[in-house]
Design an enzyme around this catalytic site. Structure first.
Site, PDB file in Angstrom:
ATOM      1  N   TYR A 237       0.809  -1.226   0.000  1.00  0.00           N
ATOM      2  CA  TYR A 237       0.000   0.000   0.000  1.00  0.00           C
ATOM      3  C   TYR A 237       0.839   1.273   0.000  1.00  0.00           C
ATOM      4  O   TYR A 237       0.309   2.370   0.003  1.00  0.00           O
ATOM      5  CB  TYR A 237      -0.970   0.031   1.184  1.00  0.00           C
ATOM      6  N   LYS A 300      -5.997   8.529   1.962  1.00  0.00           N
ATOM      7  CA  LYS A 300      -4.743   9.157   1.515  1.00  0.00           C
ATOM      8  C   LYS A 300      -5.030  10.116   0.376  1.00  0.00           C
ATOM      9  O   LYS A 300      -5.836   9.807  -0.506  1.00  0.00           O
ATOM     10  CB  LYS A 300      -3.772   8.093   0.990  1.00  0.00           C
ATOM     11  N   CYS A 414      -0.283   8.381  48.714  1.00  0.00           N
ATOM     12  CA  CYS A 414       0.279   7.617  47.609  1.00  0.00           C
ATOM     13  C   CYS A 414       0.445   6.158  48.037  1.00  0.00           C
ATOM     14  O   CYS A 414       1.106   5.895  49.040  1.00  0.00           O
ATOM     15  CB  CYS A 414       1.625   8.212  47.206  1.00  0.00           C
ATOM     16  N   CYS A 432       0.991  12.358  43.713  1.00  0.00           N
ATOM     17  CA  CYS A 432       1.778  12.010  44.888  1.00  0.00           C
ATOM     18  C   CYS A 432       2.716  13.167  45.188  1.00  0.00           C
ATOM     19  O   CYS A 432       3.351  13.711  44.286  1.00  0.00           O
ATOM     20  CB  CYS A 432       2.580  10.748  44.602  1.00  0.00           C
TER      21      CYS A 432
HETATM   22  S1  IVH Z   1      -0.131   3.837   5.143  1.00  0.00           S
HETATM   23  C1  IVH Z   1       2.714   7.047   5.852  1.00  0.00           C
HETATM   24  N1  IVH Z   1      -1.997   2.153   4.457  1.00  0.00           N
HETATM   25  O1  IVH Z   1      -1.269   1.092   9.834  1.00  0.00           O
HETATM   26  C2  IVH Z   1       1.635   6.080   5.825  1.00  0.00           C
HETATM   27  N2  IVH Z   1      -0.929   1.848   6.566  1.00  0.00           N
HETATM   28  O2  IVH Z   1      -1.013   3.328  11.849  1.00  0.00           O
HETATM   29  C3  IVH Z   1       2.054   4.777   6.321  1.00  0.00           C
HETATM   30  N3  IVH Z   1      -1.682  -0.101   7.814  1.00  0.00           N
HETATM   31  O3  IVH Z   1       2.214   1.203  10.274  1.00  0.00           O
HETATM   32  C4  IVH Z   1       1.022   3.790   6.443  1.00  0.00           C
HETATM   33  N4  IVH Z   1      -3.137  -0.813   6.311  1.00  0.00           N
HETATM   34  O4  IVH Z   1       1.130  -1.036   9.610  1.00  0.00           O
HETATM   35  C5  IVH Z   1      -1.116   2.508   5.401  1.00  0.00           C
HETATM   36  N5  IVH Z   1      -3.628   0.708   3.698  1.00  0.00           N
HETATM   37  C6  IVH Z   1      -2.754   1.060   4.633  1.00  0.00           C
HETATM   38  C7  IVH Z   1      -2.583   0.318   5.836  1.00  0.00           C
HETATM   39  C8  IVH Z   1      -1.663   0.766   6.784  1.00  0.00           C
HETATM   40  C9  IVH Z   1      -2.579  -1.046   7.498  1.00  0.00           C
HETATM   41  C10 IVH Z   1      -0.914  -0.036   9.076  1.00  0.00           C
HETATM   42  C11 IVH Z   1       0.586   0.060   8.917  1.00  0.00           C
HETATM   43  C12 IVH Z   1       0.997   1.332   9.586  1.00  0.00           C
HETATM   44  C13 IVH Z   1      -0.141   1.579  10.504  1.00  0.00           C
HETATM   45  C14 IVH Z   1      -0.283   3.059  10.742  1.00  0.00           C
END
Ligand code: IVH
Length: 694
Positions: A237, A300, A414, A432
């Site tokens: 992705y 995105k 505490c 505390c």
């Molecule tokens: S994009 C800069 N796309 O979610 C963008 N992440 O919380 C980077 N993940 O570490 C991630 N599906 O492990 C992206 N379609 C997707 C995703 C995805 C799962 C996970 C990935 C990342 C985490 C971010």
């Protein structure tokens, strides 16, 4: 050598070609032949000049630009995996939970890019798989290296294990760019998960709690044969370092990766909040029918030039966000309510629950936040409650289903040290009052100090810290760096004779500690665990002060205004910092600590730019870019952005209708430029390429 600011386009182009060649030559000399031909400083200067020219002429950036390549040599990790520095950081995502958050995300993008109302923003929506991200490097279409995310900057080399995943092509189909690093998710289907746990049980090994843990455990096998037997899957992705991009949109690159033989994350292009919400709703409705876990939708920005301009704030990109699905819930009994003491002395009530499975994970604790939360929800020992868990978030008690017998009385002492606790007016938390005498606080501080985003010392986790603290060996951070001596002095046995330790693990720990004497200013500041000073603020401070000496010099009460002048540092943060350094005990602890360290100066993003090290103030309305983009750009060029004009200001950028700050600049004789001059200086927009490169 011509200064970067004086280069014309033709000269810049020639210079970039020369630098690409020269840097590649020195990389090979250093990393492959182990025979550097120039000093580190000379090498850095080449890279900085390259970045500065690219910043001024973004359109001239070469496909094989050295700025997109880091030639870090893998060093052996203590547990058998080598470390790999990511060419581009592997970021995480911010979260959205509802329609308003999604609308804010889109509005923020429009503001940042200063788009007018008729410009459509296409958004690619992809289901978010609940697995682990991995980076796969292909050179000329051949899989050469695969790594885990790690802390986002440095991961582990798990090439041999990744190679066993059937979804992962060993070679691109068709034409491949010279370098292309595919990023995506490794995960386990429900069927494979159930089968694995059956086998685990048959072999009397513990079952995995959920598919994500099973995938993680399977990837970290030292024997790739074991990984191969685990049926892992992969979806692409995203990407890291690339010598050329096959498209100028997110959807286009996904299509190209698919054509190269990858399974890519399914996706849909949305044009507005309503379409995003509809996709989210439909995907959530079909969630349980899917053969693998998803925990939300990732949105995105489709246009890659916009992704570039938006960049990242702290740890996550501005151009993407994760819209989580509603959390999963279950009912259970509150068996007890405990109080935990945090590193800043905050007392946090925790519900001890009768273990219950929520969304595939056994939950036995939930945070109760504070006194008011307990009172408002009438949470009591013996109550039946509704708990929910969302992703990695700590489980929450949502509401009471059946009340418990007696109301909970929040303790006013505490539980760890017996000192009086106080809840100040207007605050929700009890704290505390034992300060540094409270053992719980000092252990929590030490745990924070060695945690992943702070000193990150391998082999020194919660368990070890508590043991060293209990033995009186490590009572404050500086003691970690005198560990061997302190163990001797306390008259105890050498570490390798302690329970749970051996010669190798003890030596590894000492080596890991020595390794971390060299530390960035940013990590050091964060590691102190000062209230309100998280990673983002630590970075801001490091960027602003640049060296340990300058930072230290500024930590006096008369520097308050100077701190407040840093754009992004508010009163709460500034006061917490100064209060920390005003405490005589903290000062002793600090001196003992930094005496044993080699604190690295903050690297300026770009030291050859004429803006490097300069202090800028933006005022008035910018027409072409948003204030946020201008600020991000200035910081990328190594400048500091301040919120107010003083004698220390180097340059004021005055947009339309600038007022008092402009007057002050004129009075102080500070150089003032307008927006057009700013754009010429800092480089303007990156234009969308009309034709696809590749
Ligand atoms: S994009 C800069 N796309 O979610 C963008 N992440 O919380 C980077 N993940 O570490 C991630 N599906 O492990 C992206 N379609 C997707 C995703 C995805 C799962 C996970 C990935 C990342 C985490 C971010």
């Amino acid at each position: 050598m011509t200064a970067v600011a004086d280069l014309d386009e033709a000269q810049a182009k020639a210079e970039l070609a020369r630098l690409a060649f020269e840097i590649r030559f020195h990389d090979t000399a250093y990393y492959q032949n182990d025979a550097p031909a120039i000093s580190d400083a000379e090498y850095d200067a080449l890279r900085q000049r390259n970045s500065a020219i690219e910043a001024r002429f973004p359109n001239l950036k070469r496909a094989d630009s050295p700025s997109e390549r880091i030639g870090a040599s893998p060093t052996d990790g203590a547990d058998g995996f080598s470390k790999v520095r990511h060419s581009r950081p592997m970021l995480s995502l911010g979260n959205a939970f509802n329609e308003a958050d999604v609308a804010d995300f889109l509005a923020g993008i429009r503001r940042f890019l200063k788009l007018d109302d008729d410009t459509a923003v296409a958004i690619v929506a992809e289901p978010k798989i609940d697995g682990l991200s991995a980076a796969l490097r292909y050179e000329n279409g051949v899989f050469v290296q695969g790594a885990t995310r790690g802390d986002g900057e440095v991961g582990e080399d798990i090439t041999a294990n990744l190679r066993t995943i059937a979804d992962l092509p060993k070679r691109f189909l068709g034409d491949a760019p010279e370098v292309f690093e595919v990023r995506g998710e490794v995960f386990m289907n429900h069927g494979a998960f159930a089968e694995l746990n059956r086998k685990q049980e048959a072999a009397e090994r513990p079952a995995y709690a959920n598919p994500r843990n099973a995938a993680a455990g399977s990837l970290r096998q030292l024997d790739p044969g074991v990984t191969a037997s685990r049926q892992l899957s992969f979806r692409a992705y995203a990407w890291g370092e690339v010598s050329a991009l096959p498209s100028h949109t997110q959807a286009g690159v996904l299509a190209a990766m698919q054509a190269w033989g990858f399974k890519v994350q399914e996706h849909e292009v949305c044009r507005n909040v309503a379409e995003m919400m509809a996709y989210h709703g439909a995907t959530e409705a079909g969630r349980s029918a899917r053969p693998y876990d998803i925990d939300g939708i990732v949105y995105k920005v489709d246009r890659l030039d916009w992704q570039d301009r938006l960049g990242a704030a702290s740890r996550s990109p501005r151009w993407a966000i994760a819209h989580k699905f509603a959390a999963e819930q279950a009912q259970t009994l509150v068996e007890d309510i405990d109080i935990q003491v945090g590193r800043t002395g905050k007392l946090t009530p925790v519900a001890r629950l009768k273990p219950v499975t929520v969304g595939g994970v056994v939950v036995s604790n939930a945070t109760l936040h504070n006194e008011d939360y307990i009172a408002e929800k009438e949470i009591r020992k013996g109550a039946m409650v509704l708990v929910q868990r969302a992703g990695d978030v700590i489980p929450q008690v949502l509401s009471v289903v059946e009340p418990g017998p007696a109301a909970f009385v929040f303790p006013s002492i505490c539980p760890a040290c017996g000192a009086n606790a106080v809840r100040e007016e207007g605050e929700v938390d009890w704290r505390c009052g034992g300060g540094l005498n409270c053992a719980a606080q000092s252990v929590e501080r030490l745990r924070h100090f060695v945690s992943r985003n702070a000193f990150d010392i391998e082999g020194l986790g919660e368990k070890q810290i508590s043991a060293f603290h209990d033995a009186g060996v490590v009572m404050q951070p500086g003691h970690i760096f005198q560990l061997r001596d302190r163990i001797n002095k306390t008259g105890g046995k050498p570490l390798q004779e302690w329970e749970g330790w051996g010669e190798t693990s003890a030596n590894n720990l000492f080596a890991a500690i020595d390794d971390r004497r060299r530390i960035s200013l940013e990590r050091l500041i964060f590691a102190l665990g000062i209230r309100h000073v998280g990673q983002g603020n630590a970075k801001l401070l490091a960027r602003n002060y640049e060296t340990l000496a300058k930072f230290q010099a500024a930590m006096t009460p008369d520097s308050l205004q100077e701190l407040l002048d840093i754009d992004g540092i508010g009163e709460k943060v500034a006061k917490a910092l100064l209060a920390f350094f005003d405490d005589s005990h903290n000062k002793v602890v600090w001196d003992a600590l930094v005496g044993g360290l080699d604190v690295q100066d903050m690297e300026r993003a770009d030291t050859t730019s004429e803006l490097a090290g300069k202090t800028l103030v933006f005022t008035g309305t910018l027409e072409q870019t948003s204030r946020a983009e201008a600020k991000a750009r200035a910081e990328a060029l190594g400048a500091k952005v301040s919120g107010s004009v003083s004698a220390k200001t180097d340059l004021v950028i005055a947009g339309a209708a600038a007022g008092s700050k402009l007057k002050k600049a004129q009075a102080l004789d500070v150089k003032v430029i307008d927006e057009a001059e700013w754009l010429a200086l800092a480089g303007g927009h990156i234009e969308l390429q009309e034709e696809e490169t590749s």
